[in-house]
Design an enzyme around this catalytic site. Structure first.
Site, PDB file in Angstrom:
ATOM      1  N   ASP A  30      33.631  37.641  47.388  1.00 15.29           N
ATOM      2  CA  ASP A  30      35.065  37.278  47.020  1.00 15.29           C
ATOM      3  C   ASP A  30      36.054  37.284  48.179  1.00 15.29           C
ATOM      4  O   ASP A  30      35.863  38.015  49.087  1.00 15.29           O
ATOM      5  CB  ASP A  30      35.342  38.283  45.921  1.00 15.29           C
ATOM      6  CG  ASP A  30      36.891  37.839  45.199  1.00 15.29           C
ATOM      7  OD1 ASP A  30      36.796  37.656  43.944  1.00 15.29           O
ATOM      8  OD2 ASP A  30      37.854  37.622  45.832  1.00 15.29           O
ATOM      9  N   ASN A  86      36.034  37.578  33.663  1.00 18.97           N
ATOM     10  CA  ASN A  86      37.589  37.420  33.064  1.00 18.97           C
ATOM     11  C   ASN A  86      37.530  36.108  32.310  1.00 18.97           C
ATOM     12  O   ASN A  86      36.696  35.204  32.946  1.00 18.97           O
ATOM     13  CB  ASN A  86      38.438  37.451  34.295  1.00 18.97           C
ATOM     14  CG  ASN A  86      38.566  38.609  34.862  1.00 18.97           C
ATOM     15  OD1 ASN A  86      38.446  39.679  34.500  1.00 18.97           O
ATOM     16  ND2 ASN A  86      38.954  38.706  36.181  1.00 18.97           N
ATOM     17  N   GLN A  93      42.010  35.293  34.236  1.00 17.92           N
ATOM     18  CA  GLN A  93      41.046  34.298  34.800  1.00 17.92           C
ATOM     19  C   GLN A  93      41.697  33.310  35.555  1.00 17.92           C
ATOM     20  O   GLN A  93      42.749  32.633  34.919  1.00 17.92           O
ATOM     21  CB  GLN A  93      40.203  33.413  33.874  1.00 17.92           C
ATOM     22  CG  GLN A  93      39.245  32.564  34.493  1.00 17.92           C
ATOM     23  CD  GLN A  93      38.348  31.828  33.519  1.00 17.92           C
ATOM     24  OE1 GLN A  93      38.459  31.961  32.196  1.00 17.92           O
ATOM     25  NE2 GLN A  93      37.205  31.036  33.848  1.00 17.92           N
ATOM     26  N   HIS A  99      32.458  32.849  36.305  1.00 19.01           N
ATOM     27  CA  HIS A  99      31.605  33.587  37.339  1.00 19.01           C
ATOM     28  C   HIS A  99      31.769  35.073  36.999  1.00 19.01           C
ATOM     29  O   HIS A  99      32.636  35.549  36.160  1.00 19.01           O
ATOM     30  CB  HIS A  99      32.693  33.475  38.706  1.00 19.01           C
ATOM     31  CG  HIS A  99      34.126  33.650  38.549  1.00 19.01           C
ATOM     32  ND1 HIS A  99      35.192  32.717  37.873  1.00 19.01           N
ATOM     33  CD2 HIS A  99      34.998  34.607  38.740  1.00 19.01           C
ATOM     34  CE1 HIS A  99      36.136  32.972  37.913  1.00 19.01           C
ATOM     35  NE2 HIS A  99      36.213  34.327  38.215  1.00 19.01           N
ATOM     36  N   HIS A 101      32.129  38.518  38.380  1.00 20.94           N
ATOM     37  CA  HIS A 101      32.603  39.715  39.653  1.00 20.94           C
ATOM     38  C   HIS A 101      31.566  40.923  39.546  1.00 20.94           C
ATOM     39  O   HIS A 101      31.128  41.469  38.835  1.00 20.94           O
ATOM     40  CB  HIS A 101      33.624  40.274  39.345  1.00 20.94           C
ATOM     41  CG  HIS A 101      34.761  39.107  39.401  1.00 20.94           C
ATOM     42  ND1 HIS A 101      35.685  39.149  40.493  1.00 20.94           N
ATOM     43  CD2 HIS A 101      35.231  38.491  38.199  1.00 20.94           C
ATOM     44  CE1 HIS A 101      36.760  38.184  40.158  1.00 20.94           C
ATOM     45  NE2 HIS A 101      36.692  37.816  38.908  1.00 20.94           N
TER      46      HIS A 101
HETATM   47  P1  DGP Z   1      39.254  35.571  38.441  1.00 19.41           P
HETATM   48  O1  DGP Z   1      40.715  36.103  38.228  1.00 19.41           O
HETATM   49  O2  DGP Z   1      38.188  36.219  37.432  1.00 19.41           O
HETATM   50  O3  DGP Z   1      39.403  34.007  38.027  1.00 19.41           O
HETATM   51  O4  DGP Z   1      38.575  35.532  39.586  1.00 19.41           O
HETATM   52  C1  DGP Z   1      38.564  34.616  40.773  1.00 19.41           C
HETATM   53  C2  DGP Z   1      38.252  35.330  42.078  1.00 19.41           C
HETATM   54  O5  DGP Z   1      37.829  34.134  42.827  1.00 19.41           O
HETATM   55  C3  DGP Z   1      39.189  35.844  42.571  1.00 19.41           C
HETATM   56  O6  DGP Z   1      38.727  37.293  42.859  1.00 19.41           O
HETATM   57  C4  DGP Z   1      39.549  35.523  44.274  1.00 19.41           C
HETATM   58  C5  DGP Z   1      38.297  34.584  44.280  1.00 19.41           C
HETATM   59  N1  DGP Z   1      38.513  33.277  44.756  1.00 19.41           N
HETATM   60  C6  DGP Z   1      39.508  32.495  44.822  1.00 19.41           C
HETATM   61  N2  DGP Z   1      39.300  31.378  45.455  1.00 19.41           N
HETATM   62  C7  DGP Z   1      38.484  31.637  46.377  1.00 19.41           C
HETATM   63  C8  DGP Z   1      37.696  31.088  47.712  1.00 19.41           C
HETATM   64  O7  DGP Z   1      38.118  29.874  47.921  1.00 19.41           O
HETATM   65  N3  DGP Z   1      36.724  31.676  48.178  1.00 19.41           N
HETATM   66  C9  DGP Z   1      36.217  32.957  47.830  1.00 19.41           C
HETATM   67  N4  DGP Z   1      34.989  33.360  48.355  1.00 19.41           N
HETATM   68  N5  DGP Z   1      36.698  33.498  46.685  1.00 19.41           N
HETATM   69  C10 DGP Z   1      37.934  32.696  45.943  1.00 19.41           C
END
Ligand code: DGP
Length: 113
Positions: A30, A86, A93, A99, A101
């Site tokens: 993340d 989420n 979300q 996805h 976590h």
């Molecule tokens: P959610 O809130 O459950 O939709 O989590 C989305 C997650 O995705 C958040 O923890 C940050 C991560 N995230 C968002 N954009 C990127 C990205 O471009 N690269 C990576 N590695 N993670 C990302």
């Protein structure tokens, strides 16, 4: 999905640090880690959220849940970990490609914030 960040990561159009990949899923770190280890597991198939799964996704969803243990082991999460999905606005979300976590290497709190 051309405007989906996680599809772009899957296609290598946005860089990410891959932890695990096979023909069905991709696991990467993340970008905004909430624990010393914070990985995201995505299916390669675009499914926007838990609200958008169908019967035909059951095997894939089961496959993902079964792979969590292997990925946690790869990341050295021998003392346990937390798994979070989420969903929707109240679930906070932010990326609409389903996805999982996987967080570890610290004690988690309950109830979650
Ligand atoms: P959610 O809130 O459950 O939709 O989590 C989305 C997650 O995705 C958040 O923890 C940050 C991560 N995230 C968002 N954009 C990127 C990205 O471009 N690269 C990576 N590695 N993670 C990302």
């Amino acid at each position: 999905m051309s405007d989906c960040i996680f599809c772009m990561i899957k296609e290598g159009k946005i860089p990410s640090s891959t932890v695990y990949e096979d023909d069905k899923i991709l696991v990467f770190n993340d970008v905004d880690p909430q624990a010393p280890v914070h990985m995201l597991m995505i299916p390669k198939k675009h499914i926007s959220s838990l609200n958008e799964t169908s019967e035909e996704d059951e095997a894939l969803l089961g496959y993902m849940m079964n792979k969590v243990r292997d990925v946690a082991k790869l990341a050295g999460l021998d003392n346990g970990y937390r798994v979070v999905i989420n969903c929707g606005e109240d679930g906070m979300q932010t990326v609409f490609h389903i996805h999982v976590h996987i967080l570890g290497k610290r004690k988690m709190l309950w109830p979650p914030g």
